[in-house]
Design a protein around this motif. Structure first.
Motif, PDB file in Angstrom:
ATOM      1  N   PRO A  52       0.886  -1.707   0.127  1.00 50.35           N
ATOM      2  CA  PRO A  52       0.053   0.112   0.217  1.00 50.35           C
ATOM      3  C   PRO A  52       0.728   1.050   0.286  1.00 50.35           C
ATOM      4  O   PRO A  52       1.698   1.555   0.231  1.00 50.35           O
ATOM      5  N   LEU A  53       0.005   2.631  -0.028  1.00 48.29           N
ATOM      6  CA  LEU A  53       0.913   3.958  -0.551  1.00 48.29           C
ATOM      7  C   LEU A  53      -0.511   4.676  -0.990  1.00 48.29           C
ATOM      8  O   LEU A  53      -0.832   5.081  -0.212  1.00 48.29           O
ATOM      9  N   ILE A  54       0.636   5.933   0.073  1.00 46.69           N
ATOM     10  CA  ILE A  54      -0.075   7.308   0.780  1.00 46.69           C
ATOM     11  C   ILE A  54       0.644   7.938  -0.360  1.00 46.69           C
ATOM     12  O   ILE A  54       1.299   8.575  -0.669  1.00 46.69           O
ATOM     13  N   PRO A  55      -0.232   8.040  -1.763  1.00 49.49           N
ATOM     14  CA  PRO A  55       0.067   8.954  -2.740  1.00 49.49           C
ATOM     15  C   PRO A  55       0.819  11.023  -2.711  1.00 49.49           C
ATOM     16  O   PRO A  55       0.227  11.286  -1.499  1.00 49.49           O
ATOM     17  N   GLY A  56       1.081  11.205  -3.101  1.00 48.39           N
ATOM     18  CA  GLY A  56       0.896  12.977  -3.258  1.00 48.39           C
ATOM     19  C   GLY A  56       2.807  12.887  -3.255  1.00 48.39           C
ATOM     20  O   GLY A  56       3.372  12.587  -2.508  1.00 48.39           O
TER      21      GLY A  56
END
Ligand SMILES: [Zn+2]
Ligand SMILES: [Zn+2]
Length: 355
Positions: A52-56
């Protein structure tokens, strides 16, 4: 907002970020830009992203806490409450590309917030000690400044490599955030005649470019290939543009672009950010016989971030209407959909924090 599965909605999650170690900076986000690359990441088209990744990767925030004494790239001390932005890429600072070539954007260890590690679609973020931070004037709109850290910095890199000179004719392919920043830098460099090309659906963006100072715009869906090439030549005594900068993200742009460049000119391509199919080029006519300079542009470094931040901070260009959509963090999925359909010029997630 966490990307757990490609092509599925991002999920609002509580994620433990730990405490601030020496050299690190805890920042509360104020603005997080929605970049075209975020759409590619969401769609699973960027080969660099783990899940999982927190984009931005375009962030502006205020400092909550620093692990010991901290300074920005100008040597200014950093304290809680300071408004900052930072280089989205973290580089090693000691390899051949960082030190000998002085091209840190080519560092094999470069890691990007929101692409290769958690990023700015979050309330708070810890910046690791290698992060290059820039303190900025508190009067600047954080939403406008957020774009400086990606589109703005990459545009600065492209314009630097294009070696545009006062009096030049320039054509910018693609009126999105990258193209708009390229336009601002071309104006700043003294380009005499600047054209911007776009497609059906880009009307508002092309209008914005004319308001900013573009001399002409071309809708390529309305004018056939040879006619639009002639149109560019007519603006430059039959020669073509000294510089053409591709900001579309589409390999199709190359066919137009190479033919619009004048002999001895430069074709510069910062727009392509994910893998694409190969495309044919008329090597003899479009490259060799023209003595053409062909410049690939891969991301940016801290010097480009600095240039873009200054461009926004100084307010010389009418960028005010650039941010067309301001949404809350929870609306990140809606923002990505809007970015994909090109309904906005620039979308930004905005945050409010209890003091
Ligand atoms: Zn970006
Ligand atoms: Zn390196």
């Amino acid at each position: 907002m966490v990307l757990e599965k490609y092509n599925s909605p991002l999920r609002l999650r509580e994620v433990e970020i730990g405490s601030v170690s020496p050299g690190e900076t805890l920042v509360s986000m104020l603005a997080s830009g929605i970049c075209g690359s975020d759409v590619h990441i969401w769609r699973g088209k960027d080969p660099r992203t783990p899940l999982p990744l927190i984009p931005g990767h375009e962030g502006v925030g205020i400092i909550r806490n620093t692990g010991g004494k901290a300074y920005d790239v100008l040597g200014e001390s950093l304290s809680p409450g300071d408004l900052i932005l930072w280089d989205r890429g973290i580089v090693c600072g000691k390899c051949y590309y960082c030190c000998v070539m002085k091209t840190p954007f080519l560092c094999p260890d470069r890691k990007t917030y929101g692409i290769m590690r958690n990023g700015c679609y979050a309330q708070d973020l810890i910046l690791v000690k290698e992060t290059r931070i820039l303190k900025v004037n508190k009067d600047v709109d954080p939403a406008l400044l957020a774009s400086a850290s990606c589109s703005g910095a990459t545009a600065a890199h492209a314009v630097e490599l294009s070696e545009i000179s006062p009096g030049d004719t320039a054509v910018i392919q693609g009126p999105g955030p990258l193209g708009i920043f390229v336009l601002a830098f071309c104006l700043q460099k003294g380009a005499e005649c600047i054209g911007v090309t776009g497609r059906i659906g880009d009307e508002a963006r092309l209008r914005f470019c004319r308001e900013m100072g573009a001399d002409f715009t071309v809708n390529i869906d309305e004018i056939p290939l040879m006619e639009r090439i002639d149109l560019v030549k007519n603006q430059s005594a039959g020669r073509g543009a000294n510089v053409v900068i591709e900001c579309t993200g589409s390999p199709d742009a190359l066919e137009d672009g190479l033919k619009m460049v004048a002999p001895g000119g430069t074709y510069c391509t910062p727009g392509i950010a994910v893998p694409h199919e190969s495309i044919p080029i008329d090597w003899y006519q479009d490259i060799v016989k023209k003595n053409l300079n062909l410049k690939g542009v891969w991301v940016s470094d801290t010097s480009h971030l600095y240039q873009a931040a200054k461009l926004v901070e100084k307010g010389h260009f009418p960028l005010k209407g650039f941010v067309t959509h301001r949404l809350s963090l929870e609306k990140a999925n809606e923002a990505l959909r809007l970015a994909e359909t090109l309904e906005m010029i620039k979308g930004v997630l905005e945050f409010s924090h209890s003091q």
